[in-house]
Scaffold this motif. Structure first.
Motif, mmCIF file in Angstrom:
data_model
loop_
_atom_site.group_PDB
_atom_site.id
_atom_site.type_symbol
_atom_site.label_atom_id
_atom_site.label_comp_id
_atom_site.label_asym_id
_atom_site.label_seq_id
_atom_site.Cartn_x
_atom_site.Cartn_y
_atom_site.Cartn_z
ATOM 1 N N ASP A 59 0.826 -1.201 0.000
ATOM 2 C CA ASP A 59 0.000 0.000 0.000
ATOM 3 C C ASP A 59 0.865 1.258 0.000
ATOM 4 O O ASP A 59 0.573 2.222 -0.718
ATOM 5 C CB ASP A 59 -0.915 -0.003 1.229
ATOM 6 C CG ASP A 59 -2.048 1.000 1.087
ATOM 7 O OD1 ASP A 59 -3.008 0.701 0.357
ATOM 8 O OD2 ASP A 59 -1.946 2.084 1.683
ATOM 9 N N ILE A 60 1.932 1.256 0.776
ATOM 10 C CA ILE A 60 2.847 2.406 0.817
ATOM 11 C C ILE A 60 3.517 2.592 -0.544
ATOM 12 O O ILE A 60 3.642 3.725 -1.046
ATOM 13 C CB ILE A 60 3.915 2.217 1.921
ATOM 14 C CG1 ILE A 60 3.284 2.368 3.312
ATOM 15 C CG2 ILE A 60 5.063 3.205 1.755
ATOM 16 C CD1 ILE A 60 2.809 3.765 3.643
ATOM 17 N N ILE A 61 3.955 1.497 -1.163
ATOM 18 C CA ILE A 61 4.606 1.576 -2.479
ATOM 19 C C ILE A 61 3.658 2.185 -3.508
ATOM 20 O O ILE A 61 4.052 3.045 -4.307
ATOM 21 C CB ILE A 61 5.094 0.171 -2.927
ATOM 22 C CG1 ILE A 61 6.279 -0.270 -2.060
ATOM 23 C CG2 ILE A 61 5.478 0.184 -4.408
ATOM 24 C CD1 ILE A 61 6.714 -1.702 -2.286
ATOM 25 N N ARG A 62 2.387 1.745 -3.482
ATOM 26 C CA ARG A 62 1.397 2.301 -4.414
ATOM 27 C C ARG A 62 1.222 3.803 -4.196
ATOM 28 O O ARG A 62 1.144 4.576 -5.155
ATOM 29 C CB ARG A 62 0.053 1.596 -4.216
ATOM 30 C CG ARG A 62 -0.009 0.184 -4.766
ATOM 31 C CD ARG A 62 -1.456 -0.282 -4.872
ATOM 32 N NE ARG A 62 -1.535 -1.729 -5.038
ATOM 33 C CZ ARG A 62 -1.834 -2.575 -4.061
ATOM 34 N NH1 ARG A 62 -2.090 -2.122 -2.847
ATOM 35 N NH2 ARG A 62 -1.891 -3.869 -4.295
ATOM 36 N N GLN A 63 1.156 4.219 -2.945
ATOM 37 C CA GLN A 63 0.953 5.639 -2.642
ATOM 38 C C GLN A 63 2.159 6.482 -3.078
ATOM 39 O O GLN A 63 2.003 7.593 -3.572
ATOM 40 C CB GLN A 63 0.693 5.830 -1.138
ATOM 41 C CG GLN A 63 -0.655 5.280 -0.690
ATOM 42 C CD GLN A 63 -0.929 5.578 0.769
ATOM 43 O OE1 GLN A 63 -0.920 6.729 1.192
ATOM 44 N NE2 GLN A 63 -1.196 4.542 1.553
#
Length: 337
Positions: A191-195
């Protein structure tokens, strides 16, 4: 260290000095194990295991230091111990290890660091026999290589470190975290990578790269010469029967504290650039000075030194022991420890 090692230590054996003063000097002399003296297979296998154990022991203080450096003033934590207690109460032991699994990928950069350091020392030895020069150049070069690998991992793990129940600390928030409903570790990471990709693209993973180089190249370049300097001074003060590993273990934290004090201002700026998404080192510096004054540049220093002291002792003892264990069999008997 007090004397240069012979250019061809495999073939050269020093004549024993018959004078008592010479014998004492030989025992005091710390012989540096260079790259060509090592069994490389042993060196890498033992090295990965040692690095992993060190990371497990010091990671909580790395997380605390990062949060202290990012917070505005003392809005959340009043110091290292206060942060430790509050995180432990709010999130348990797991809260002290947010982002740890991602951070373990820096094991790769760690092996690249030691390899670059040792090979650069060997290269520089062709031009200078000064241990200070070899340590300075090799330390800076090793950090340059390691940071190129580490920064993307650092960016992701730092955003994971900022996840906490309640108030949002960083730019990104993992869904469900505000209510205390955690996702599984790799779910949070994805999720952090996507953001990061959505907000900054691929360049987002190298946010703060220049600030990291300006922090860690000087830190590494300063640490090694000071480490050898302190070890040399202690070797002259300690009794000749004292094992070399004792004053090497003392020299490591002294060198780490020296390097931390010198480079902490840039480390604070680096952390804010990476976590808060700032694009300018100079503007970040000005904002920090305007909001918190010169003392803002020393934020997280105590946590950094506290984490560095035990970790550096373990690193130095581990690294020097690792090199001794990895020493080629035909050279073992020629060394005094």
């Amino acid at each position: 260290m007090a004397r240069s090692i012979p250019r061809d230590p495999e073939l050269t054996v020093q004549e024993p000095d018959r004078r008592s003063s010479g014998t004492m000097e030989d025992k005091r002399n710390i012989q540096i194990i260079e790259w060509e003296h090592l069994d490389k297979k042993k060196f890498y296998v033992f090295g990965v295991a040692m690095t992993m154990m060190i990371r497990v022991s010091v990671y909580p203080f790395t997380l605390i230091r990062t949060r202290l450096q990012v917070q505005k003033g003392k809005s959340l934590y009043h110091g290292t111990f206060d942060a430790f207690v509050k995180i432990l109460r709010a999130d348990g032991v797991a809260g002290l290890y947010r982002g740890f699994l991602v951070n373990t990928f820096t094991l790769i950069s760690g092996q690249c660091y030691v390899t670059t350091y040792e090979l650069t020392r060997k290269f520089v030895a062709d031009y200078s026999q000064s241990n200070t020069v070899k340590s300075l150049v090799a330390g800076g070069s090793a950090s340059l290589v390691a940071q190129s690998i580490t920064v993307p991992i650092d960016v992701v793990s730092q955003h994971l470190m900022m996840q906490r129940k309640g108030e949002k600390m960083g730019r990104f928030q993992v869904p469900g975290n505000l209510e205390g409903q955690g996702l599984i570790a790799f779910g949070q990471t994805k999720d952090i990578i996507r953001q990061i990709l959505r907000a900054d693209g691929l360049r987002g993973f190298y946010r703060g790269y220049v600030a990291s180089l300006l922090t860690y190249i000087p830190n590494s370049a300063v640490w090694w010469p000071f480490y050898h300097f302190y070890a040399e001074q202690l070797s002259r003060l300690c009794p000749q029967e004292c094992p070399h590993i004792v004053f090497q273990a003392i020299s490591g934290p002294l060198a780490a504290a020296t390097a931390s004090v010198l480079t902490n201002p840039m480390d604070v700026i680096r952390t804010r650039v990476q976590v808060e998404g700032k694009s300018s080192i100079i503007l970040t510096f000005r904002q920090l000075m305007a909001e918190e004054g010169p003392w803002g540049l020393m934020k997280g220093l105590s946590a950094r030194i506290i984490s560095a002291t035990p970790s550096t002792i373990v690193i130095v003892v581990g690294y020097e022991s690792l090199k001794k264990l990895s020493l080629r069999p035909e050279l073992v008997d020629s060394r005094h420890w």
